[in-house]
Design a protein around this motif. Structure first.
Motif, PDB file in Angstrom:
ATOM      1  N   ASP A  40       0.742  -1.240   0.038  1.00  0.00           N
ATOM      2  CA  ASP A  40      -0.065   0.058  -0.105  1.00  0.00           C
ATOM      3  C   ASP A  40       0.907   1.260  -0.022  1.00  0.00           C
ATOM      4  O   ASP A  40       1.797   1.447   0.941  1.00  0.00           O
ATOM      5  N   SER A  81      -7.189   3.836  -1.104  1.00  0.00           N
ATOM      6  CA  SER A  81      -6.905   2.325  -1.077  1.00  0.00           C
ATOM      7  C   SER A  81      -7.977   1.617  -1.483  1.00  0.00           C
ATOM      8  O   SER A  81      -8.042   0.416  -2.072  1.00  0.00           O
ATOM      9  N   ASP A 258       2.156   2.811   3.213  1.00  0.00           N
ATOM     10  CA  ASP A 258       1.198   3.768   3.255  1.00  0.00           C
ATOM     11  C   ASP A 258       1.232   4.810   4.513  1.00  0.00           C
ATOM     12  O   ASP A 258       1.139   5.928   4.221  1.00  0.00           O
ATOM     13  N   HIS A 262       2.021   8.802   4.587  1.00  0.00           N
ATOM     14  CA  HIS A 262       1.247   9.681   5.392  1.00  0.00           C
ATOM     15  C   HIS A 262       1.743  10.340   6.551  1.00  0.00           C
ATOM     16  O   HIS A 262       1.534  11.720   6.756  1.00  0.00           O
ATOM     17  N   HIS A 301      -1.523   2.686  -5.172  1.00  0.00           N
ATOM     18  CA  HIS A 301      -1.091   4.258  -5.313  1.00  0.00           C
ATOM     19  C   HIS A 301       0.117   4.358  -4.610  1.00  0.00           C
ATOM     20  O   HIS A 301       0.878   3.714  -3.659  1.00  0.00           O
ATOM     21  N   THR A 303       2.009   7.287  -1.934  1.00  0.00           N
ATOM     22  CA  THR A 303       2.021   8.108  -0.608  1.00  0.00           C
ATOM     23  C   THR A 303       2.969   8.699  -0.477  1.00  0.00           C
ATOM     24  O   THR A 303       4.146   8.207  -0.207  1.00  0.00           O
ATOM     25  N   HIS A 336      -1.755  10.942  -0.826  1.00  0.00           N
ATOM     26  CA  HIS A 336      -1.637   9.928  -1.947  1.00  0.00           C
ATOM     27  C   HIS A 336      -0.910  10.812  -3.141  1.00  0.00           C
ATOM     28  O   HIS A 336      -1.468  12.317  -3.233  1.00  0.00           O
TER      29      HIS A 336
HETATM   30 ZN    ZN Z   1      -3.115   6.248   2.104  1.00  0.00          ZN
END
Ligand code: ZN
Ligand code: MG
Length: 376
Positions: A40, A81, A258, A262, A301, A303, A336
């Motif tokens: 992720d 996600s 991910d 973030h 994706h 991030t 993202h």
């Molecule tokens: Zn995310």
């Protein structure tokens, strides 16, 4: 047309038909098993970090078939996600937040549903709660990713045979007062909420579920250990244990790459990426021995807009400069990004994953490589 040209034309057409005939006869064997690994939030810079910060050679380097996907969702340039995983699981572009439903909110068939119809065993593994958007998109159908209790109920009625991750509380501390762990056991699940076991201890169960945190698992650097690699190996052993029905599909997610993005926390991101790369190694080790297993590694994706930048330093004369001998992980966003995402594939049908295409094609290419949707 001269005589010479006619001869050439005949020769050309003959060779064309002969070639196409040969190609049809030599169509490659279909994949029997699929291991889909989703990191992720993992873009090219995240992957690149393994090449600079992992002490051993990255398992990403073991792939030959490499492609790129566009990850935009149905309504947004930048996916979340839920829409990202629904694209992989069901082959449709949907809105951000959607789990197993199309843009018009109708339910869409998932790979788990399609494969299990063919007696293919299925599993999901994540380092988040098992109800989080990425794993949920493979077995649940809800209008919004935040409906964790509804997602848990969908796990009970799903065809999943093995799962491992966090999220106990959405099964047994629910608003509706139900204890869905009992329902899972009634369905034949062995449930373990303490630790991953070994295969000998669980092989008597028809289905197996590990729930190892109330909500999400700990970060790798804070006590999760080698959960993801161990769960990867255990899922393969468990899902392939029945001689008659030994083929399987398993989705394995490195959820917290991910979250490092973030948080704009390069150390967190890189430690999670390295942990995910270890799990990729376990999947590839099995696939190399097995010969019938397709391994796909990709991401929903990117991030953080993560970059492996040169460290900014100040010279003795007070001038700032980029030190090309040292990397600092930097970020351009807390969210993202829309960058194209790499896809790595190994095994039968892996060649089809090279090129540049939409994220939804992952679903279609898996069905093409396995022939699961066309078997009777
Ligand atoms: Zn995310
Ligand atoms: Mg996720």
């Amino acid at each position: 047309m001269t005589y010479k040209n006619i001869v050439f034309l005949v020769l050309f057409l003959t060779s064309f038909f002969c070639t196409s005939q040969t190609v049809r006869e030599e169509s490659p064997p279909k994949a029997q098993n699929v291991i889909l690994l989703i990191g992720d939030g993992t873009g090219l810079s995240q992957i690149s970090s393994a090449f600079f910060f992992k002490e051993t050679s990255p398992n990403y380097a073991r792939f030959k078939s490499i492609g790129l996907i566009n990850t935009a969702s149905s309504r947004e340039d930048i996916t979340d996600s839920a829409a990202g995983a629904t694209a992989f699981a069901s082959g449709v572009k949907t809105y951000n937040g959607a789990i197993g439903v199309a843009d018009d909110s109708t339910e869409v068939k998932t790979l788990v549903e399609i494969a299990s119809k063919q007696h293919i065993k299925t599993g999901v593994i994540s380092t988040s709660s098992i109800q989080h958007a990425t794993p949920a998109s493979f077995y649940a159908h809800v209008l919004n990713r935040g409906l964790y209790e509804d997602i848990s109920a969908d796990m009970v009625t799903s065809d999943i045979d093995f799962f491992a991750g966090g999220g106990i509380k959405y099964f047994n501390k629910r608003e509706d007062g139900k204890n869905l762990l009992d329902d899972l056991k009634t369905k034949g699940f062995g449930i373990d909420t303490s630790a991953l076991g070994d295969f000998e201890g669980i092989k008597q169960y028809s289905k197996m579920g590990y729930l190892l945190a109330e909500n999400h698992m700990e970060p790798a650097a804070k006590g999760r250990g080698n959960f993801l690699s161990k769960a990867t190996e255990l899922s393969i052993a468990f899902l392939s244990k029945d001689v008659d029905h030994s083929n399987f599909l398993v989705m394995i997610e490195g959820s917290q790459i991910d979250w490092g993005g973030h948080a704009n926390d390069a150390d967190y991101l890189i430690s999670e990426l390295i942990d995910f790369d270890d799990a990729i190694g376990k999947a590839l080790d099995f696939a190399e021995k097995d010969g019938n297993t397709l391994v796909i590694v990709t991401a929903d994706h990117e991030t953080g807009g993560f970059t492996l930048s040169a460290t900014q330093k100040t010279s003795e004369e007070g001038k700032s400069y980029s030190d090309y001998s040292e990397i600092t992980g930097t970020f351009s966003t807390n969210g993202h990004s829309a960058t194209l995402i790499p896809v790595f594939a190994y095994g039968p049908g892996s060649e089809a994953f090279s090129g540049i295409y939409e994220n939804t094609e992952i679903f279609h290419k898996i069905l093409e490589a396995t022939n699961w949707s066309n078997k009777d």
